[in-house]
Design a protein around this motif. Sequence first.
Motif, short mmCIF file in Angstrom:
data_model
loop_
_atom_site.label_atom_id
_atom_site.label_comp_id
_atom_site.label_asym_id
_atom_site.label_seq_id
_atom_site.Cartn_x
_atom_site.Cartn_y
_atom_site.Cartn_z
N PRO A 194 39.42 98.38 54.54
CA PRO A 194 39.58 97.02 55.06
C PRO A 194 41.10 96.44 54.48
O PRO A 194 41.67 96.78 53.53
CB PRO A 194 38.52 96.41 54.07
CG PRO A 194 37.80 97.15 53.76
CD PRO A 194 38.44 98.55 53.57
N SER A 195 41.69 95.57 55.78
CA SER A 195 43.11 95.26 55.37
C SER A 195 43.06 93.68 54.64
O SER A 195 43.93 93.32 54.14
CB SER A 195 43.61 94.88 56.56
OG SER A 195 42.94 94.08 57.48
N ASP A 196 41.66 93.04 54.33
CA ASP A 196 41.81 91.76 53.90
C ASP A 196 41.07 91.72 52.28
O ASP A 196 40.77 90.77 52.03
CB ASP A 196 40.94 90.86 54.60
CG ASP A 196 39.65 91.59 55.06
OD1 ASP A 196 39.32 92.73 54.55
OD2 ASP A 196 38.75 90.44 55.72
N ALA A 197 40.84 93.11 51.79
CA ALA A 197 40.19 93.25 50.61
C ALA A 197 40.88 94.39 49.66
O ALA A 197 41.16 95.51 50.57
CB ALA A 197 38.78 93.23 50.64
N GLU A 198 40.89 94.50 48.46
CA GLU A 198 41.38 95.58 47.92
C GLU A 198 40.18 96.44 47.46
O GLU A 198 40.42 97.77 47.27
CB GLU A 198 42.05 94.93 46.62
CG GLU A 198 43.46 94.43 46.68
CD GLU A 198 44.00 94.07 45.36
OE1 GLU A 198 43.40 94.04 44.42
OE2 GLU A 198 45.24 93.86 45.41
N VAL A 199 39.02 96.08 47.06
CA VAL A 199 37.87 96.82 46.54
C VAL A 199 36.79 97.10 47.66
O VAL A 199 36.17 96.21 48.20
CB VAL A 199 37.19 96.15 45.35
CG1 VAL A 199 36.00 97.07 44.98
CG2 VAL A 199 38.32 95.96 44.15
#
Length: 280
Positions: A194-199
């Motif tokens: 995902p490009s909008d979250a780290e985890v």
Amino acid sequence: MKLRLLGLSMVGVAGLLALPACKKEEAPTPSAEAPAARPATPTQQAVPPAPTAGAGTGEAAAPAPAGNGVVKGTVSFTGTPPVMADLAPSADPACDGRPEKEQAVLVKDGKLQNVLVRVKGPVAGAPAAPATPVVVDQSKCTYVPRVQGAVAGQQVMFKNSDGTLHNVRGVVGTRPVFNVAQPPSGAPVQKPLPSDAEVLRLKCDVHPWMTAYVVSNPNPYFATTAADGTFTLTGLPAGTYTLEAWHETLGTKTAEVTVKDGAPAEATFAFAATDAQAKQ
């Protein structure tokens, strides 16, 4: 057989999930982390064989270092570790040899395993995301590795080494991101992070105890602590950095470290049972 799997309809995949040999062991316990809406029906998509570097280990291909700096350290656990719950019995022979207890907090001799230690933020001159994906295998009904890092923009590949059906449901917070079927010893499946979250949290609905995490980072300087709590970051350019130690249930700790070429720096972190739960 592969051609038939690739053409599975939603009804066909649902049929796979109903096979007696892959009967779900127990219904997932509802919790705050479960998606509000029912996840999409699993789909399968085969991918061509990936380069062999790092395949099956969960480790990304090592990028060319941007510097000569090294950071070594240890993550410890103070106090009494929480008792891990027993996992529900499994009648699936493919699951023989899996851990008998939950694996969220693993402490040995006061050292904490499966902590992702990383340099926070962009690093000038850092290598780009590797073309080789990070790998998550499914072995003995367990995700291997449980925790690993990836460079933002990198792909993640899912393998099924078990002779039983799995599905990989990717979740960010409570939001479902993808849901793919993995037939017994079937072809690997590859997905972008995902490009909008780290985890990115991974779950299997067929075997609901299965859990893993892939943490994306804007630079390639990260490592997961071993059973003895140790970690090593290599290839850092000289400079001062903020390190973050991330644990799936105990939250995060930070430390400042100054890195010099040819002079290894040290960093230590300590968690305790009273630390806040990490945001998934």
